[in-house]
Scaffold this active site. Structure first.
Site, short mmCIF file in Angstrom:
data_model
loop_
_atom_site.label_atom_id
_atom_site.label_comp_id
_atom_site.label_asym_id
_atom_site.label_seq_id
_atom_site.Cartn_x
_atom_site.Cartn_y
_atom_site.Cartn_z
N HIS A 135 -15.95 -54.04 -80.93
CA HIS A 135 -16.82 -55.20 -81.12
C HIS A 135 -17.05 -55.39 -82.62
CE1 HIS A 135 -20.98 -57.20 -80.22
NE2 HIS A 135 -20.04 -58.10 -80.40
N SER A 188 -18.52 -59.40 -76.44
CA SER A 188 -19.87 -59.05 -76.87
C SER A 188 -20.76 -58.70 -75.71
CB SER A 188 -20.51 -60.15 -77.70
OG SER A 188 -19.81 -61.33 -77.68
N GLU A 213 -18.61 -51.82 -83.36
CA GLU A 213 -19.25 -51.13 -82.24
C GLU A 213 -18.11 -50.75 -81.29
OE1 GLU A 213 -22.01 -53.65 -80.06
OE2 GLU A 213 -23.45 -52.02 -79.91
N ASN A 269 -26.43 -56.24 -79.01
CA ASN A 269 -27.11 -57.35 -78.34
C ASN A 269 -28.31 -56.92 -77.51
OD1 ASN A 269 -25.76 -59.65 -79.31
ND2 ASN A 269 -23.97 -59.04 -78.12
N1 LIG Z 1 -18.22 -65.65 -82.59
C1 LIG Z 1 -18.91 -64.53 -82.77
O1 LIG Z 1 -19.84 -64.48 -83.61
C2 LIG Z 1 -18.57 -63.29 -81.99
C3 LIG Z 1 -19.03 -62.05 -82.47
C4 LIG Z 1 -18.65 -60.88 -81.79
C5 LIG Z 1 -17.85 -60.95 -80.67
N2 LIG Z 1 -17.44 -62.17 -80.20
C6 LIG Z 1 -16.55 -62.20 -79.02
O2 LIG Z 1 -15.23 -62.42 -79.47
C7 LIG Z 1 -14.48 -63.15 -78.49
C8 LIG Z 1 -13.90 -64.40 -79.15
O3 LIG Z 1 -14.94 -65.21 -79.65
P1 LIG Z 1 -14.66 -66.37 -80.72
O4 LIG Z 1 -16.00 -66.82 -81.19
O5 LIG Z 1 -13.64 -65.94 -81.71
O6 LIG Z 1 -14.01 -67.50 -79.78
P2 LIG Z 1 -13.23 -68.85 -80.19
O7 LIG Z 1 -13.55 -69.84 -79.15
O8 LIG Z 1 -13.49 -69.18 -81.64
O9 LIG Z 1 -11.68 -68.43 -80.09
C9 LIG Z 1 -11.07 -68.08 -78.89
C10 LIG Z 1 -9.56 -68.26 -79.06
O10 LIG Z 1 -8.89 -67.69 -77.93
C11 LIG Z 1 -7.81 -68.52 -77.61
N3 LIG Z 1 -7.39 -68.29 -76.20
C12 LIG Z 1 -8.01 -68.67 -75.07
N4 LIG Z 1 -7.33 -68.26 -73.99
C13 LIG Z 1 -6.24 -67.61 -74.45
C14 LIG Z 1 -5.13 -66.99 -73.83
N5 LIG Z 1 -5.01 -66.95 -72.50
N6 LIG Z 1 -4.18 -66.42 -74.62
C15 LIG Z 1 -4.29 -66.44 -75.96
N7 LIG Z 1 -5.33 -67.03 -76.61
C16 LIG Z 1 -6.27 -67.61 -75.87
C17 LIG Z 1 -8.31 -69.92 -77.85
O11 LIG Z 1 -7.26 -70.87 -77.96
C18 LIG Z 1 -9.11 -69.73 -79.16
O12 LIG Z 1 -8.28 -69.91 -80.29
C19 LIG Z 1 -15.44 -63.41 -77.35
O13 LIG Z 1 -15.28 -62.42 -76.37
C20 LIG Z 1 -16.82 -63.30 -78.01
O14 LIG Z 1 -17.84 -62.91 -77.12
C21 LIG Z 1 -17.76 -63.33 -80.85
#
Ligand SMILES: NC(=O)c1ccc[n+]([C@@H]2O[C@H](COP(=O)([O-])OP(=O)(O)OC[C@H]3O[C@@H](n4cnc5c(N)ncnc54)[C@H](O)[C@@H]3O)[C@@H](O)[C@H]2O)c1
Length: 279
Positions: free
Chosen positions: A137, A116, A149, A187
């Site tokens: 995104h 993000s 996005e 954002n």
């Molecule tokens: N949560 C939101 O609302 C949102 C919205 C848009 C974008 N994002 C982006 O999406 C991405 C993920 O966010 P999220 O909220 O799903 O995070 P999260 O913490 O819920 O999940 C992350 C996952 O990645 C796994 N992980 C970590 N390191 C790893 C590796 N080396 N290999 C494989 N898996 C691995 C973790 O075990 C976990 O299950 C981020 O970049 C975030 O900025 C989040």
């Protein structure tokens, strides 16, 4: 087509679900089997809810699950047409993953990130295929929100953009192309609004309910900005304001001191039980 999703958290399980729902073979990859089991349980629950609401048949839900493979190890992404990374928002973690994916994946595989706020150009720079690296995104919750996005890094090719745009449409999403500047569009527009609402609260312009009511009833926003900040997580809001502030070096993006104070106090919103509101 064959898709791999790296990270089975909030975003990854939603992204994997929508690709599988739309007929693609999906590998869902994480670092531990227990995280994958949790992700698959969430997907099963979501699909079950859709069947109950008659948005899909029980057979379609079963077929969707049948197209999914939950595995540990990035090497499982090797023969994918598209890999989407959705791990923690941390450049070092993403760097390690993109470097490894670049090694193990075939030369035609497109590598996307759901970041993000991290620069796609910087992520692409960790690979030898910057022309095939792009941002996808998705918004939370992925199965419901229509927007993707699509972010072009400095070296992203037109061919990569065209493919990813079409694949997003194939998911019945609406792709919007954006260039790689801090905060992209989502954002860069949203967070300063939330930050300004926090300034209004800090300066006593109005109380929290009044601020949220103005934006809900006056601007037809489904949620007020303070309520939305609690939903997103105040730590995430602060991180993104820092990205905008650092990236542009413009004081108009300075994080509100009250936002910083809330984060320091551990009041992170919904996930910590307390933010601008109590949960
Ligand atoms: N949560 C939101 O609302 C949102 C919205 C848009 C974008 N994002 C982006 O999406 C991405 C993920 O966010 P999220 O909220 O799903 O995070 P999260 O913490 O819920 O999940 C992350 C996952 O990645 C796994 N992980 C970590 N390191 C790893 C590796 N080396 N290999 C494989 N898996 C691995 C973790 O075990 C976990 O299950 C981020 O970049 C975030 O900025 C989040």
């Amino acid at each position: 087509m064959k898709v791999s999703v790296i990270g089975g958290g909030t975003m990854g399980n939603g992204i994997a679900q929508v690709f599988a729902q739309n007929g693609n073979d999906v590998n869902l990859i994480d670092i531990k089997q227990e995280y994958l089991d949790r992700a698959m349980a969430t997907i099963e629950k979501n699909l079950g809810r859709m069947v109950k609401k008659e948005r899909m048949t029980a057979e379609e839900a079963k077929a969707t699950l049948g197209r999914m493979n939950a595995v540990v190890g990035l090497e499982n992404a090797a023969d994918s047409d598209l890999v989407i990374e959705a791990v923690f928002e941390n450049f070092e973690v993403k760097k390690e993953i993109f470097t490894k994916l670049d090694e193990v994946c075939g030369p035609d595989t497109i590598l996307a990130s759901n970041t993000s706020s991290i620069s796609l150009t910087k992520i692409a720079g960790t690979t030898k295929r910057a022309d095939k690296v792009i941002g996808m995104h998705f918004m939370n919750p992925v199965p419901i929100m229509k927007l993707v996005e699509v972010i072009c890094g400095q070296a992203t090719s037109d061919e990569t953009l065209e493919k990813v745009t079409q694949w997003s449409k194939d998911l019945h999403k609406v792709p919007v192309t954006v260039q790689d500047y801090p905060g992209f569009i989502s954002n860069r527009v949203l967070m300063p609004m939330i930050n300004e609402a926090i300034y209004c609260l800090m300066e006593g312009v109005a109380d929290k309910d009044a601020i949220d009511t103005v934006m809900k009833l006056g601007m037809a926003h489904p949620m007020g900005p303070l309520q939305l900040a609690d939903f997103i997580g105040l730590d995430i809001c602060l991180d993104i304001m820092e990205v905008l502030y650092d990236g542009f070096g413009d004081s108009k993006y300075r994080p509100c001191p009250l936002l910083r104070r809330m984060v320091d106090a551990g009041y992170l919103g919904r996930k910590s039980g307390k933010g601008f509101y109590d949960y």
